[in-house]
Scaffold this motif. Structure first.
Motif, PDB file in Angstrom:
ATOM      1  N   TYR A 108     -28.978 -25.711  10.865  1.00  9.07           N
ATOM      2  CA  TYR A 108     -27.518 -25.713  11.002  1.00  9.07           C
ATOM      3  C   TYR A 108     -27.120 -25.933  12.462  1.00  9.07           C
ATOM      4  CZ  TYR A 108     -27.645 -23.301   6.442  1.00  9.07           C
ATOM      5  OH  TYR A 108     -27.868 -22.950   5.136  1.00  9.07           O
ATOM      6  N   ILE A 109     -27.821 -25.221  13.344  1.00 10.23           N
ATOM      7  CA  ILE A 109     -27.526 -25.340  14.775  1.00 10.23           C
ATOM      8  C   ILE A 109     -27.765 -26.769  15.253  1.00 10.23           C
ATOM      9  CG2 ILE A 109     -28.242 -24.623  17.089  1.00 10.23           C
ATOM     10  CD1 ILE A 109     -28.874 -21.859  15.885  1.00 10.23           C
ATOM     11  N   SER A 110     -28.858 -27.352  14.827  1.00 14.57           N
ATOM     12  CA  SER A 110     -29.184 -28.723  15.244  1.00 14.57           C
ATOM     13  C   SER A 110     -28.119 -29.702  14.792  1.00 14.57           C
ATOM     14  CB  SER A 110     -30.547 -29.137  14.673  1.00 14.57           C
ATOM     15  OG  SER A 110     -31.572 -28.343  15.217  1.00 14.57           O
ATOM     16  N   GLU A 111     -27.647 -29.539  13.563  1.00 11.22           N
ATOM     17  CA  GLU A 111     -26.611 -30.443  13.052  1.00 11.22           C
ATOM     18  C   GLU A 111     -25.306 -30.241  13.803  1.00 11.22           C
ATOM     19  OE1 GLU A 111     -24.517 -31.692   8.786  1.00 11.22           O
ATOM     20  OE2 GLU A 111     -26.370 -30.501   8.826  1.00 11.22           O
ATOM     21  N   PHE A 112     -24.971 -28.993  14.098  1.00  7.13           N
ATOM     22  CA  PHE A 112     -23.749 -28.710  14.852  1.00  7.13           C
ATOM     23  C   PHE A 112     -23.857 -29.256  16.272  1.00  7.13           C
ATOM     24  CE2 PHE A 112     -21.218 -26.007  17.661  1.00  7.13           C
ATOM     25  CZ  PHE A 112     -19.969 -26.132  17.072  1.00  7.13           C
ATOM     26  N   ASN A 113     -25.013 -29.052  16.916  1.00  7.99           N
ATOM     27  CA  ASN A 113     -25.184 -29.502  18.300  1.00  7.99           C
ATOM     28  C   ASN A 113     -25.246 -31.011  18.436  1.00  7.99           C
ATOM     29  OD1 ASN A 113     -27.183 -26.669  19.359  1.00  7.99           O
ATOM     30  ND2 ASN A 113     -25.009 -27.046  19.646  1.00  7.99           N
ATOM     31  N   ALA A 114     -25.478 -31.717  17.342  1.00  7.84           N
ATOM     32  CA  ALA A 114     -25.435 -33.176  17.403  1.00  7.84           C
ATOM     33  C   ALA A 114     -24.032 -33.644  17.777  1.00  7.84           C
ATOM     34  CB  ALA A 114     -25.855 -33.774  16.058  1.00  7.84           C
ATOM     35  N   MET A 115     -23.018 -32.846  17.414  1.00  8.23           N
ATOM     36  CA  MET A 115     -21.635 -33.180  17.760  1.00  8.23           C
ATOM     37  C   MET A 115     -21.164 -32.400  18.980  1.00  8.23           C
ATOM     38  SD  MET A 115     -18.225 -33.084  15.333  1.00  8.23           S
ATOM     39  CE  MET A 115     -18.875 -34.392  14.289  1.00  8.23           C
ATOM     40  N   TYR A 116     -21.610 -31.135  19.096  1.00  4.22           N
ATOM     41  CA  TYR A 116     -21.181 -30.272  20.197  1.00  4.22           C
ATOM     42  C   TYR A 116     -22.415 -29.791  20.966  1.00  4.22           C
ATOM     43  CZ  TYR A 116     -16.928 -30.312  17.422  1.00  4.22           C
ATOM     44  OH  TYR A 116     -15.821 -30.712  16.719  1.00  4.22           O
ATOM     45  N   PRO A 117     -22.997 -30.646  21.805  1.00  8.20           N
ATOM     46  CA  PRO A 117     -24.278 -30.335  22.453  1.00  8.20           C
ATOM     47  C   PRO A 117     -24.217 -29.223  23.489  1.00  8.20           C
ATOM     48  CG  PRO A 117     -23.363 -32.378  23.329  1.00  8.20           C
ATOM     49  CD  PRO A 117     -22.500 -32.001  22.163  1.00  8.20           C
ATOM     50  N   ASN A 118     -23.055 -28.901  24.000  1.00 13.31           N
ATOM     51  CA  ASN A 118     -22.950 -27.906  25.064  1.00 13.31           C
ATOM     52  C   ASN A 118     -22.476 -26.548  24.571  1.00 13.31           C
ATOM     53  OD1 ASN A 118     -23.806 -29.666  27.157  1.00 13.31           O
ATOM     54  ND2 ASN A 118     -21.784 -30.641  27.113  1.00 13.31           N
ATOM     55  N   ILE A 119     -22.455 -26.358  23.265  1.00  8.74           N
ATOM     56  CA  ILE A 119     -22.165 -25.038  22.697  1.00  8.74           C
ATOM     57  C   ILE A 119     -23.485 -24.467  22.193  1.00  8.74           C
ATOM     58  CG2 ILE A 119     -20.961 -23.735  20.917  1.00  8.74           C
ATOM     59  CD1 ILE A 119     -18.720 -25.748  21.039  1.00  8.74           C
ATOM     60  N   THR A 120     -23.927 -23.374  22.809  1.00 10.78           N
ATOM     61  CA  THR A 120     -25.193 -22.747  22.449  1.00 10.78           C
ATOM     62  C   THR A 120     -24.955 -21.691  21.374  1.00 10.78           C
ATOM     63  OG1 THR A 120     -26.071 -23.096  24.673  1.00 10.78           O
ATOM     64  CG2 THR A 120     -27.174 -21.448  23.299  1.00 10.78           C
ATOM     65  N   ILE A 121     -25.612 -21.859  20.245  1.00 15.52           N
ATOM     66  CA  ILE A 121     -25.473 -20.924  19.136  1.00 15.52           C
ATOM     67  C   ILE A 121     -26.766 -20.150  18.971  1.00 15.52           C
ATOM     68  CG2 ILE A 121     -25.036 -20.673  16.662  1.00 15.52           C
ATOM     69  CD1 ILE A 121     -22.650 -21.824  18.063  1.00 15.52           C
ATOM     70  N   THR A 122     -26.669 -18.818  18.878  1.00 18.66           N
ATOM     71  CA  THR A 122     -27.833 -17.993  18.567  1.00 18.66           C
ATOM     72  C   THR A 122     -27.489 -17.090  17.386  1.00 18.66           C
ATOM     73  OG1 THR A 122     -27.150 -16.300  20.173  1.00 18.66           O
ATOM     74  CG2 THR A 122     -28.716 -17.982  20.917  1.00 18.66           C
ATOM     75  N   TYR A 123     -28.455 -16.888  16.519  1.00 20.88           N
ATOM     76  CA  TYR A 123     -28.296 -15.986  15.371  1.00 20.88           C
ATOM     77  C   TYR A 123     -29.067 -14.701  15.626  1.00 20.88           C
ATOM     78  CZ  TYR A 123     -26.230 -19.399  12.121  1.00 20.88           C
ATOM     79  OH  TYR A 123     -25.396 -20.283  11.489  1.00 20.88           O
TER      80      TYR A 123
END
Length: 206
Positions: free
Chosen positions: A73-88
């Motif tokens: 999910y993070i990889s797909e999201f970061n493909a559009m928003y690369p500078n938002i770091t998501i951690t679970y």
């Protein structure tokens, strides 16, 4: 600004994999296929997807997915928003731990809504993600984390209970109409027991 980025992140994560939470268990295809375009169609945050920067933590009860599906999910999201770091962060005793963290204010940025939070208190802890009208035709159970027609979370999964019955057995027992209340249901089960060789009821619930 951060609240708007959070809303944008939530929208993007919903699009990637419907990660807003509220109810658990059996998956609903309607929610899995839904895209939250209506609620966010007018949102403008930043000039481009790449100029948004944030470090966001998501609490989840799905400890089994933190290192697998959620990374996709993070990889797909970061493909559009690369500078938002998501951690679970996965929590085993979710309701207890998340409720304690909400009370202290030290819980992260996005989470599944604990069942301990009363609907009238939702706005004290969470930003609304849209009005019910924006979601009701696209998502199942969109009203489960709603107060005053404002939605604060969308279930990724839900339970719907029901009974599967054998038409031939009902006919053999002389039952011509389906029961609509517990008393009639139990009476019909007794008829099946008396007039057929079938097992009246099978359930895997205690």
């Amino acid at each position: 600004m951060k609240h708007r980025i959070l809303a944008l992140v939530l929208a993007g994560m919903l699009t990637a994999a419907a990660t807003a939470c509220g109810s658990t268990n059996s998956k609903t295809s309607k929610n899995a296929d839904a895209k939250p375009t209506v609620a966010y169609k007018d949102m403008q945050v930043g000039e481009t997807a790449t100029d948004l920067k944030a470090d966001l933590k998501i609490l989840t009860n799905r400890t089994d997915l933190v290192d697998s599906d959620f990374q996709d999910y993070i990889s797909e999201f970061n493909a559009m928003y690369p500078n938002i770091t998501i951690t679970y962060e996965g929590i085993t005793d979710y309701d207890t731990d998340a409720t304690t963290r909400l009370s202290s204010g030290d819980w992260g940025d996005i989470c599944c809504i604990p069942t301990t939070v009363d609907k009238s208190e939702l706005s004290n802890y969470f930003e609304k993600i849209g009005d019910y009208g924006d979601f009701k035709d696209t998502y199942e159970f969109a009203d489960k984390q709603m107060f005053n027609n404002e939605v604060y979370g969308i279930p990724t999964m839900g339970n719907v209970s029901g009974v599967v019955y054998n038409k031939a057995v009902f006919e053999k027992a002389g039952i011509t109409e389906l029961p609509t209340d517990p008393e009639t249901f139990l009476a019909d089960l007794k008829l099946i027991q008396e007039k057929t060789d079938a097992i009246p009821l099978y359930t895997n619930y205690a």
